[in-house]
Design an enzyme around this catalytic site. Sequence first.
Site, PDB file in Angstrom:
ATOM      1  N   HIS A 439      14.630  16.407  18.868  1.00 21.29           N
ATOM      2  CA  HIS A 439      16.010  16.076  18.496  1.00 21.29           C
ATOM      3  C   HIS A 439      16.216  16.043  16.990  1.00 21.29           C
ATOM      4  CE1 HIS A 439      15.352  11.793  17.316  1.00 21.29           C
ATOM      5  NE2 HIS A 439      14.390  11.830  18.212  1.00 21.29           N
ATOM      6  N   CYS A 458       9.542  10.202  20.728  1.00 24.97           N
ATOM      7  CA  CYS A 458      10.219  11.498  20.683  1.00 24.97           C
ATOM      8  C   CYS A 458       9.922  12.200  19.363  1.00 24.97           C
ATOM      9  CB  CYS A 458      11.721  11.317  20.862  1.00 24.97           C
ATOM     10  SG  CYS A 458      12.185  10.848  22.550  1.00 24.97           S
TER      11      CYS A 458
END
Length: 541
Positions: A439, A458
């Site tokens: 992301h 992440c």
Amino acid sequence: MTFGIRLMTFSLALLLLLHPALPTQANNRNSSIAEALADRLPAEQADLQDFYAARQGRPAWQQPEAVTGFFAALSTVENDGLNAADYRSADLMSTHRQLQAAAGTLEDRVRFELRLSRVLMTVLHHLQRGKVDPQSVDPTWEMPVTIAPLNLPAISQAVDAQRFEQAFAMARPEAAPYQRLRAGLAQYRQLERQGGWPRLPERQHSLRPGDVHKDVALLRKRMLITGELAITDADEPASQTAASSPPETYEYDEHLVDAVRRFQQHHLLEEDGIVGRQTRAAMNVPVTERINQIRVNLERARWTLHGEAEDFVLVDIAGYRISYFRPNGEIWRSRIVVGQPYRRTPSLRSMITHLTINPAWTVPPTIYSEDMLPRIRRDISYLERQNISVLSFSGQWLDPYSVDWWNPGGIMLRQDPGPTNALGQVVLRFPNNHSVYLHDTPSQGLFSRQQRAFSSGCIRVQGVLDLAQMLLEDTGTPAHVDSLIAAGETRNIHLKRPVPVILHYWTVHPGVDGELVFRPDVYQHDASLLKALDRPLAPGK
């Protein structure tokens, strides 16, 4: 006796009939061994059955020179970071000598034949997919080791020709990074035989460009040994012009500074040319530890470097890098931020299926309880500044001032799309059991750090909008990232063709210049893998 086994025995008999020049005694012995093998093989593992099927049932180890040649070749697995002692060649050689001296019974010869073939198959499997089961050292491992079957007919031919190293080469990964790691292992073992490198004394103060210090002579020698500093006339001891002045080799000059910067680049350190605490510690790692570091990464390479797709995304966790290998042959590379040591980014293999544009972020339970809740208790306006809504589990909006934050009960936090959203403007999603993804991020400053383990698992990607647009174009998905972001709506865009993604942890890997780059073992994975790699095989393996 199965039809397949009988067919192998018949094939051997036919082969012997077609070669009448062979000594009758050897023919009879091999024929007897082949018949005994046919009886024994149904109880053996499938790979051993397949090996003899590829040979039409012929024994492989009845020629003394084949046996001794195989034993000699076993030592070469050390070049792959494996331990030759695992395969008990000394014990097998002793058994072979006894058989040669006393002829041995048919049962003795069949038992030895099968035992040696089991060793061959074990070595081939270790070279092909690794000695250690990844899940035994990493319970969160989520990457199946998928490998094409061995080319047993070609391996059988190599055995007959006594080209055992050629057989080994058919098993090991052909990928360039694996070959470079093997070459690096040979290089560092040569350095070990030459005595390694000197240790720099621990100092309170850093060694900076332009300094004149007695440690510079050791530093120069250290950089020469590992090749960061090329040998020039300046590396020869200089004569003193005055009793009070140090020799020229004590000056930390620009050539040596450049060498230190190259060292820092190859050890994932800040490339400032200053020999401070971290750089000195990296230089003082013994050559034996570097050898073991290469060995465990060769094992990791055997787990993963097989049969990659034409295009795929590779996330190098310990190297804080991402690479997209595009269908047109181009490689796009960028920096990433990965999980902190206590919130590790997992190793996995999946497929990027879709992109989320202008994402909202539902705060995971761990981040909610450990990170956000203490901040909210100190200052409830944190929620408003971060554009975070409070919701019930049914999705109903709640007034944050009505919540008892010391006993909040069943609530969840969701950050609305916008410039402060933790996921930024784009998320690349792929199925996995860890709820991780690639992301964007509003915290762009972290990408300037050399070591970047700051996330909650992440992967934050520098330039992820460019990556997203390339994925859309390369998969024939008609969409434009910038236009979708400008529209302001949260949308999921499914790729017309999923793209493979691999998240993997390497503490040594070839850099862009081909030289090995050593990374800090931020997740402390190396020690457990090295212990498993050096654990002796159980008898019979």
